[in-house]
Design a protein around this motif. Structure first.
Motif, PDB file in Angstrom:
ATOM      1  N   LYS A   1       0.786  -1.326   0.116  1.00  0.00           N
ATOM      2  CA  LYS A   1       0.022  -0.016  -0.057  1.00  0.00           C
ATOM      3  C   LYS A   1       1.007   1.133  -0.136  1.00  0.00           C
ATOM      4  CE  LYS A   1      -3.815  -1.176   2.960  1.00  0.00           C
ATOM      5  NZ  LYS A   1      -5.050  -1.038   2.212  1.00  0.00           N
ATOM      6  N   CYS A   2       0.695   2.093  -0.826  1.00  0.00           N
ATOM      7  CA  CYS A   2       1.408   3.534  -0.958  1.00  0.00           C
ATOM      8  C   CYS A   2       0.905   4.111   0.138  1.00  0.00           C
ATOM      9  CB  CYS A   2       1.198   4.047  -2.395  1.00  0.00           C
ATOM     10  SG  CYS A   2       2.044   5.747  -2.315  1.00  0.00           S
ATOM     11  N   PRO A   3       1.812   4.719   1.080  1.00  0.00           N
ATOM     12  CA  PRO A   3       1.245   5.616   2.410  1.00  0.00           C
ATOM     13  C   PRO A   3       0.864   7.089   1.763  1.00  0.00           C
ATOM     14  CG  PRO A   3       3.462   4.592   2.726  1.00  0.00           C
ATOM     15  CD  PRO A   3       3.271   4.193   1.363  1.00  0.00           C
ATOM     16  N   MET A   4       1.721   7.489   0.610  1.00  0.00           N
ATOM     17  CA  MET A   4       1.022   8.916  -0.010  1.00  0.00           C
ATOM     18  C   MET A   4      -0.277   8.759  -0.352  1.00  0.00           C
ATOM     19  SD  MET A   4       2.841  11.465  -2.337  1.00  0.00           S
ATOM     20  CE  MET A   4       3.412  10.728  -3.647  1.00  0.00           C
TER      21      MET A   4
ATOM     22  N   ILE B   1      -1.508   9.872  -9.897  1.00  0.00           N
ATOM     23  CA  ILE B   1      -1.915   8.631 -10.035  1.00  0.00           C
ATOM     24  C   ILE B   1      -1.982   7.896  -8.393  1.00  0.00           C
ATOM     25  CG2 ILE B   1       0.067   7.649 -10.900  1.00  0.00           C
ATOM     26  CD1 ILE B   1      -2.109   6.226 -12.832  1.00  0.00           C
ATOM     27  N   ASN B   2      -0.993   8.272  -7.835  1.00  0.00           N
ATOM     28  CA  ASN B   2      -0.817   7.778  -6.291  1.00  0.00           C
ATOM     29  C   ASN B   2      -2.174   8.254  -5.493  1.00  0.00           C
ATOM     30  OD1 ASN B   2       1.552   7.890  -7.655  1.00  0.00           O
ATOM     31  ND2 ASN B   2       2.751   7.429  -5.774  1.00  0.00           N
ATOM     32  N   THR B   3      -3.176   7.860  -5.887  1.00  0.00           N
ATOM     33  CA  THR B   3      -4.516   8.255  -5.128  1.00  0.00           C
ATOM     34  C   THR B   3      -5.244   7.067  -4.978  1.00  0.00           C
ATOM     35  OG1 THR B   3      -5.117   9.304  -7.173  1.00  0.00           O
ATOM     36  CG2 THR B   3      -4.538  10.780  -5.261  1.00  0.00           C
TER      37      THR B   3
ATOM     38  N   PHE C   1       3.121  13.508   0.858  1.00  0.00           N
ATOM     39  CA  PHE C   1       4.447  13.482   0.258  1.00  0.00           C
ATOM     40  C   PHE C   1       5.021  12.189   0.366  1.00  0.00           C
ATOM     41  CE2 PHE C   1       4.393  13.819   4.899  1.00  0.00           C
ATOM     42  CZ  PHE C   1       5.254  12.762   5.259  1.00  0.00           C
ATOM     43  N   CYS C   2       5.819  11.723  -0.427  1.00  0.00           N
ATOM     44  CA  CYS C   2       6.303  10.298  -0.520  1.00  0.00           C
ATOM     45  C   CYS C   2       7.613  10.244   0.580  1.00  0.00           C
ATOM     46  CB  CYS C   2       7.064   9.898  -1.759  1.00  0.00           C
ATOM     47  SG  CYS C   2       7.785   8.470  -1.647  1.00  0.00           S
ATOM     48  N   TYR C   3       7.396   9.469   1.674  1.00  0.00           N
ATOM     49  CA  TYR C   3       8.594   9.119   2.729  1.00  0.00           C
ATOM     50  C   TYR C   3       9.776   8.887   2.093  1.00  0.00           C
ATOM     51  CZ  TYR C   3       8.547   4.161   2.850  1.00  0.00           C
ATOM     52  OH  TYR C   3       8.380   2.803   2.704  1.00  0.00           O
TER      53      TYR C   3
ATOM     54  N   PRO D   1      10.541  13.727  -9.549  1.00  0.00           N
ATOM     55  CA  PRO D   1       9.929  14.967  -8.999  1.00  0.00           C
ATOM     56  C   PRO D   1       9.142  14.683  -7.553  1.00  0.00           C
ATOM     57  CG  PRO D   1       8.778  13.914 -10.882  1.00  0.00           C
ATOM     58  CD  PRO D   1      10.109  13.187 -10.807  1.00  0.00           C
ATOM     59  N   GLU D   2       9.187  13.613  -6.916  1.00  0.00           N
ATOM     60  CA  GLU D   2       8.551  13.510  -5.552  1.00  0.00           C
ATOM     61  C   GLU D   2       9.501  14.119  -4.631  1.00  0.00           C
ATOM     62  OE1 GLU D   2       7.253   9.510  -4.901  1.00  0.00           O
ATOM     63  OE2 GLU D   2       5.862   9.548  -6.523  1.00  0.00           O
ATOM     64  N   SER D   3      10.743  14.390  -5.139  1.00  0.00           N
ATOM     65  CA  SER D   3      11.918  14.867  -4.104  1.00  0.00           C
ATOM     66  C   SER D   3      11.710  16.326  -3.764  1.00  0.00           C
ATOM     67  CB  SER D   3      13.274  14.789  -4.935  1.00  0.00           C
ATOM     68  OG  SER D   3      13.385  13.550  -5.403  1.00  0.00           O
TER      69      SER D   3
ATOM     70  N   ILE E   1      14.868   2.717   0.750  1.00  0.00           N
ATOM     71  CA  ILE E   1      13.774   1.623  -0.075  1.00  0.00           C
ATOM     72  C   ILE E   1      12.316   1.894   0.233  1.00  0.00           C
ATOM     73  CG2 ILE E   1      13.294  -0.685   0.560  1.00  0.00           C
ATOM     74  CD1 ILE E   1      16.105  -1.706   0.293  1.00  0.00           C
ATOM     75  N   CYS E   2      11.363   1.649  -0.620  1.00  0.00           N
ATOM     76  CA  CYS E   2      10.070   1.608  -0.227  1.00  0.00           C
ATOM     77  C   CYS E   2       9.709   0.260   0.227  1.00  0.00           C
ATOM     78  CB  CYS E   2       9.407   2.356  -1.737  1.00  0.00           C
ATOM     79  SG  CYS E   2       7.575   2.009  -1.407  1.00  0.00           S
ATOM     80  N   THR E   3       9.484   0.276   1.740  1.00  0.00           N
ATOM     81  CA  THR E   3       8.901  -1.206   2.123  1.00  0.00           C
ATOM     82  C   THR E   3       7.869  -1.834   1.496  1.00  0.00           C
ATOM     83  OG1 THR E   3       8.417  -0.037   3.972  1.00  0.00           O
ATOM     84  CG2 THR E   3      10.217  -1.022   4.219  1.00  0.00           C
TER      85      THR E   3
HETATM   86 FE1  SF4 Z   1       4.234   5.504  -2.580  1.00  0.00          FE
HETATM   87 FE2  SF4 Z   1       6.767   6.723  -2.196  1.00  0.00          FE
HETATM   88 FE3  SF4 Z   1       6.518   3.920  -2.100  1.00  0.00          FE
HETATM   89 FE4  SF4 Z   1       6.282   5.081  -4.574  1.00  0.00          FE
HETATM   90  S1  SF4 Z   1       7.977   5.215  -3.391  1.00  0.00           S
HETATM   91  S2  SF4 Z   1       5.007   3.561  -3.840  1.00  0.00           S
HETATM   92  S3  SF4 Z   1       5.126   7.193  -3.820  1.00  0.00           S
HETATM   93  S4  SF4 Z   1       5.725   5.508  -0.732  1.00  0.00           S
END
Ligand code: SF4
Ligand code: 13P
Length: 306
Positions: free
Chosen positions: A85-88, A119-121, A176-178, A204-206, A262-264
């Motif tokens: 699951k994407c936290p953002m 799209i991250n919604t 934001f993206c963690y 560009p999420e930076s 890393i995105c866990t």
């Molecule tokens: Fe969501 Fe960031 Fe992971 Fe992409 S990298 S899935 S925006 S938390």
């Protein structure tokens, strides 16, 4: 089962069940091996819209699989684990969005406000948005609109990045993206000193201070294209660490450096849960039809933009 066996079994099941495996660039490298297509969010949405397969196994996170379902109501869309699951994407709800939209419409007039959702919604948020965007087309999407005031959800950093390339008023949400939020300008400066011949590629999420230290800002797949075409040999890559594996595979003769964040959630998928969900056809993603129809409008409108 060992890795080789799992790969063989997944390939066999794909053929037997007429399934396609769509894989995001951040996935584990062993998953690339069973993927029919590996790419960024926009490319994967286009593939999901085009596929003739009966089952889509989405190796990515929740909103990606949901988008595939929105575009393909009659197909079975499976997510290997619901823990991906994407936290953002959870940082804005449809209720919050509607409240803010009404406030802005009162201030600027109903016809002069549009909602652009990354799209991250969730599907519900897409349903209350005018158009969707991804990291690779956000500027184009915003500039395609006639409204002057753009409520941009949920990524404040992507919203801020877009605001540099438009004369529209961007009203960013606070999400934001963690992963990308952990990059710091001092860290980029140190990396540049350490690798003076490297070019800095940032997603560009930076945050703005990191973007300002970078040379090229683009989506994950655009990073691959750039590295392939560039005459340069070294790249500092400011996005999720798994991207390095993709770059090494696609551009084997060049060097890539990463701060290693890393995105866990993206790593929750593995060959075992891919196999399990395909074999048992479990972890099906569903979207309520009244939400899906509205959310599809926002996705279709984006997909029309070339
Ligand atoms: Fe969501 Fe960031 Fe992971 Fe992409 S990298 S899935 S925006 S938390
Ligand atoms: P792209 O692959 O579309 O650039 O997006 C990155 C991302 O963070 C997806 O969650």
């Amino acid at each position: 089962m060992n890795e080789q066996r799992l790969i063989k079994e997944i390939s066999r099941l794909k053929r037997k069940k007429n399934a396609v495996l769509l894989v995001h660039n951040y996935q584990r490298p062993e998953i690339y091996k069973v993927g029919d297509f590996v790419g960024d969010s926009l490319e994967l949405s286009r593939k999901a819209a085009e596929t003739k397969a009966k089952i889509i196994v989405f190796c990515g996170v929740d909103f990606m699989a949901e988008s595939a379902k929105i575009l393909n109501p009659r197909k079975k869309v499976l997510l290997p684990t619901f823990e991906a699951k994407c936290p953002m994407a959870a940082m804005v709800t449809a209720e919050e969005l509607l409240k803010e939209r009404r406030k802005l419409e009162k201030r600027y007039g109903k016809n002069n406000v549009a909602v652009v959702c990354y799209i991250n919604t969730t599907a519900e948020v897409k349903a209350f948005s005018d158009i969707c965007c991804t990291s690779s087309n956000a500027v184009k999407v915003v500039n395609s609109l006639k409204e002057k005031n753009i409520l941009f959800v949920p990524d404040k950093n992507l919203g801020d990045y877009v605001s540099r390339f438009t004369d529209k008023r961007i009203i960013p949400w606070k999400g934001f993206c963690y992963v990308h939020a952990r990059f710091l300008k001092e860290q980029v400066r140190r990396a540049k000193k350490l690798h003076p011949h490297a070019i800095v590629l940032a997603h560009p999420e930076s945050p703005r201070e990191v973007i300002d230290e970078s040379h090229i800002v683009c989506s994950t797949s655009q990073m691959i294209d750039f590295a392939k075409k560039s005459h340069l040999k070294e790249f500092i890559v400011l996005t999720e660490a798994g991207m390095i594996e993709r770059l090494k595979l696609e551009v084997p003769n060049k060097k890539f450096y990463t701060p290693g964040i890393i995105c866990t959630q993206q790593k929750k998928n593995n060959l075992q849960n891919v196999y399990n969900c395909l074999k048992n056809e479990t972890n099906e993603v569903n979207v309520a039809e009244r939400v899906r129809i509205k959310a599809k409008r926002a996705l279709d409108r984006m997909l029309k933009i070339k």
